[in-house]
Design a protein around this motif. Structure first.
Motif, PDB file in Angstrom:
ATOM      1  N   PRO A  12      -6.378 -19.629   0.972  1.00 54.12           N
ATOM      2  CA  PRO A  12      -5.978 -18.314   1.486  1.00 54.12           C
ATOM      3  C   PRO A  12      -6.341 -17.224   0.484  1.00 54.12           C
ATOM      4  O   PRO A  12      -6.253 -17.435  -0.720  1.00 54.12           O
ATOM      5  N   ASP A  13      -6.756 -16.066   0.990  1.00 55.60           N
ATOM      6  CA  ASP A  13      -7.089 -14.946   0.116  1.00 55.60           C
ATOM      7  C   ASP A  13      -5.951 -13.937   0.123  1.00 55.60           C
ATOM      8  O   ASP A  13      -4.900 -14.173   0.735  1.00 55.60           O
ATOM      9  N   ALA A  14      -6.163 -12.805  -0.541  1.00 53.65           N
ATOM     10  CA  ALA A  14      -5.115 -11.781  -0.641  1.00 53.65           C
ATOM     11  C   ALA A  14      -4.748 -11.214   0.729  1.00 53.65           C
ATOM     12  O   ALA A  14      -3.583 -10.915   0.977  1.00 53.65           O
ATOM     13  N   VAL A  15      -5.710 -11.088   1.636  1.00 52.71           N
ATOM     14  CA  VAL A  15      -5.413 -10.566   2.977  1.00 52.71           C
ATOM     15  C   VAL A  15      -4.469 -11.509   3.704  1.00 52.71           C
ATOM     16  O   VAL A  15      -3.477 -11.086   4.317  1.00 52.71           O
ATOM     17  N   CYS A  16      -4.766 -12.799   3.625  1.00 52.42           N
ATOM     18  CA  CYS A  16      -3.903 -13.795   4.248  1.00 52.42           C
ATOM     19  C   CYS A  16      -2.517 -13.767   3.613  1.00 52.42           C
ATOM     20  O   CYS A  16      -1.498 -13.786   4.299  1.00 52.42           O
ATOM     21  N   ASP A  43      -2.907 -11.803  -6.391  1.00 52.09           N
ATOM     22  CA  ASP A  43      -3.295 -11.567  -7.771  1.00 52.09           C
ATOM     23  C   ASP A  43      -3.572 -10.102  -8.091  1.00 52.09           C
ATOM     24  O   ASP A  43      -3.656  -9.728  -9.246  1.00 52.09           O
ATOM     25  N   LYS A  44      -3.708  -9.262  -7.090  1.00 49.48           N
ATOM     26  CA  LYS A  44      -3.892  -7.837  -7.350  1.00 49.48           C
ATOM     27  C   LYS A  44      -2.524  -7.197  -7.546  1.00 49.48           C
ATOM     28  O   LYS A  44      -1.589  -7.471  -6.806  1.00 49.48           O
ATOM     29  N   THR A  45      -2.419  -6.340  -8.521  1.00 47.92           N
ATOM     30  CA  THR A  45      -1.147  -5.682  -8.792  1.00 47.92           C
ATOM     31  C   THR A  45      -0.697  -4.862  -7.594  1.00 47.92           C
ATOM     32  O   THR A  45       0.486  -4.856  -7.261  1.00 47.92           O
ATOM     33  N   SER A  46      -1.621  -4.196  -6.923  1.00 46.10           N
ATOM     34  CA  SER A  46      -1.227  -3.396  -5.765  1.00 46.10           C
ATOM     35  C   SER A  46      -0.666  -4.286  -4.656  1.00 46.10           C
ATOM     36  O   SER A  46       0.302  -3.917  -3.983  1.00 46.10           O
ATOM     37  N   SER A  47      -1.230  -5.476  -4.463  1.00 43.94           N
ATOM     38  CA  SER A  47      -0.706  -6.411  -3.458  1.00 43.94           C
ATOM     39  C   SER A  47       0.678  -6.895  -3.853  1.00 43.94           C
ATOM     40  O   SER A  47       1.562  -7.030  -3.002  1.00 43.94           O
ATOM     41  N   LEU A  48       0.866  -7.154  -5.132  1.00 44.95           N
ATOM     42  CA  LEU A  48       2.169  -7.598  -5.609  1.00 44.95           C
ATOM     43  C   LEU A  48       3.221  -6.521  -5.386  1.00 44.95           C
ATOM     44  O   LEU A  48       4.312  -6.800  -4.874  1.00 44.95           O
ATOM     45  N   LEU A  49       2.899  -5.278  -5.737  1.00 44.87           N
ATOM     46  CA  LEU A  49       3.852  -4.187  -5.539  1.00 44.87           C
ATOM     47  C   LEU A  49       4.166  -3.995  -4.057  1.00 44.87           C
ATOM     48  O   LEU A  49       5.319  -3.781  -3.678  1.00 44.87           O
ATOM     49  N   SER A  77      -8.099   1.646 -16.580  1.00 42.90           N
ATOM     50  CA  SER A  77      -9.230   1.572 -15.643  1.00 42.90           C
ATOM     51  C   SER A  77      -8.981   2.452 -14.425  1.00 42.90           C
ATOM     52  O   SER A  77      -7.859   2.874 -14.169  1.00 42.90           O
ATOM     53  N   GLN A  78     -10.052   2.703 -13.705  1.00 41.94           N
ATOM     54  CA  GLN A  78      -9.989   3.518 -12.491  1.00 41.94           C
ATOM     55  C   GLN A  78      -9.635   2.606 -11.313  1.00 41.94           C
ATOM     56  O   GLN A  78     -10.386   1.693 -10.991  1.00 41.94           O
ATOM     57  N   ALA A  79      -8.497   2.836 -10.696  1.00 37.53           N
ATOM     58  CA  ALA A  79      -8.077   2.045  -9.536  1.00 37.53           C
ATOM     59  C   ALA A  79      -8.700   2.625  -8.277  1.00 37.53           C
ATOM     60  O   ALA A  79      -8.873   3.842  -8.170  1.00 37.53           O
ATOM     61  N   PRO A  80      -9.054   1.788  -7.307  1.00 39.63           N
ATOM     62  CA  PRO A  80      -9.580   2.310  -6.044  1.00 39.63           C
ATOM     63  C   PRO A  80      -8.498   3.065  -5.263  1.00 39.63           C
ATOM     64  O   PRO A  80      -7.305   2.821  -5.467  1.00 39.63           O
ATOM     65  N   PRO A  81      -8.913   3.962  -4.381  1.00 40.99           N
ATOM     66  CA  PRO A  81      -7.938   4.766  -3.629  1.00 40.99           C
ATOM     67  C   PRO A  81      -6.859   3.950  -2.913  1.00 40.99           C
ATOM     68  O   PRO A  81      -5.693   4.331  -2.928  1.00 40.99           O
ATOM     69  N   GLU A  82      -7.252   2.826  -2.301  1.00 43.51           N
ATOM     70  CA  GLU A  82      -6.247   2.045  -1.566  1.00 43.51           C
ATOM     71  C   GLU A  82      -5.186   1.471  -2.515  1.00 43.51           C
ATOM     72  O   GLU A  82      -4.018   1.355  -2.134  1.00 43.51           O
ATOM     73  N   ASP A  83      -5.568   1.150  -3.740  1.00 40.61           N
ATOM     74  CA  ASP A  83      -4.587   0.669  -4.716  1.00 40.61           C
ATOM     75  C   ASP A  83      -3.667   1.804  -5.155  1.00 40.61           C
ATOM     76  O   ASP A  83      -2.451   1.611  -5.289  1.00 40.61           O
ATOM     77  N   LEU A  84      -4.223   2.979  -5.362  1.00 41.50           N
ATOM     78  CA  LEU A  84      -3.399   4.124  -5.745  1.00 41.50           C
ATOM     79  C   LEU A  84      -2.377   4.435  -4.657  1.00 41.50           C
ATOM     80  O   LEU A  84      -1.218   4.735  -4.945  1.00 41.50           O
ATOM     81  N   ALA A  88       1.772   4.274  -5.075  1.00 37.27           N
ATOM     82  CA  ALA A  88       2.677   5.381  -4.736  1.00 37.27           C
ATOM     83  C   ALA A  88       3.694   4.952  -3.693  1.00 37.27           C
ATOM     84  O   ALA A  88       4.887   5.252  -3.813  1.00 37.27           O
ATOM     85  N   TRP A  89       3.236   4.253  -2.665  1.00 36.53           N
ATOM     86  CA  TRP A  89       4.136   3.803  -1.597  1.00 36.53           C
ATOM     87  C   TRP A  89       5.190   2.844  -2.139  1.00 36.53           C
ATOM     88  O   TRP A  89       6.384   2.987  -1.858  1.00 36.53           O
ATOM     89  N   ALA A  90       4.762   1.865  -2.925  1.00 37.31           N
ATOM     90  CA  ALA A  90       5.698   0.875  -3.467  1.00 37.31           C
ATOM     91  C   ALA A  90       6.707   1.538  -4.408  1.00 37.31           C
ATOM     92  O   ALA A  90       7.890   1.189  -4.393  1.00 37.31           O
ATOM     93  N   ALA A  91       6.242   2.479  -5.224  1.00 40.91           N
ATOM     94  CA  ALA A  91       7.159   3.179  -6.126  1.00 40.91           C
ATOM     95  C   ALA A  91       8.245   3.895  -5.330  1.00 40.91           C
ATOM     96  O   ALA A  91       9.421   3.857  -5.693  1.00 40.91           O
ATOM     97  N   ALA A  92       7.850   4.529  -4.235  1.00 41.00           N
ATOM     98  CA  ALA A  92       8.822   5.228  -3.394  1.00 41.00           C
ATOM     99  C   ALA A  92       9.779   4.241  -2.731  1.00 41.00           C
ATOM    100  O   ALA A  92      10.993   4.459  -2.703  1.00 41.00           O
TER     101      ALA A  92
END
Length: 133
Positions: A12-16, A43-49, A77-84, A88-92
């Motif tokens: 399974p990947d991150a999408v799954c 494994d992506k921090t944005s997915s974890l959040l 590092s520069q995060a992609p827009p979807e990660d940013l 923001a959403w997870a922080a809120a």
């Protein structure tokens, strides 16, 4: 779905992973969602959040650790827009983040504004609004 992939010897990947965690969150299966998180597939921090926020995880140590990693990534590092947008959403959703975290998030947001999709812009706006910036 997740079990079927494993039975078929498919990784399974991150999408799954995100789909299964989303289903767990909607069905109130916090324990199963947390078990999946512990496998390391998200494994992506944005997915974890996103997963922590979707599952309603409120353990301060877990949330603080995840946001510390997100802040480290924002500083190095520069995060992609979807990660940013997910940051923001997870922080809120989790009531997390700091002035320094949102400051770095804002810097990266402004430098990539033209690359954002409308749904990502809305998530960022919502996150900043709830944070009070």
């Amino acid at each position: 779905l997740f079990d079927c992939l494993q039975d078929a010897s498919l990784a399974p990947d991150a999408v799954c992973c995100n789909s299964v965690i989303g289903a767990c969150a909607k069905n109130g299966e916090l324990r199963r969602g947390l078990q999946l998180l512990s496998t390391g597939l998200c494994d992506k921090t944005s997915s974890l959040l996103w997963a922590l926020a979707s599952l309603g995880v409120r353990d301060p140590e877990v949330v603080q650790s995840a946001f510390a990693e997100a802040f480290r990534q924002l500083r190095t590092s520069q995060a992609p827009p979807e990660d940013l947008a997910l940051f923001a959403w997870a922080a809120a959703m989790l009531g997390a983040g700091s002035q320094a975290f949102f400051g770095k998030l804002a810097q990266q947001f402004h430098s990539q504004l033209s690359r954002f999709k409308i749904e990502d812009l809305l998530m960022v706006a919502w996150g900043f609004t709830l944070f009070g910036t």
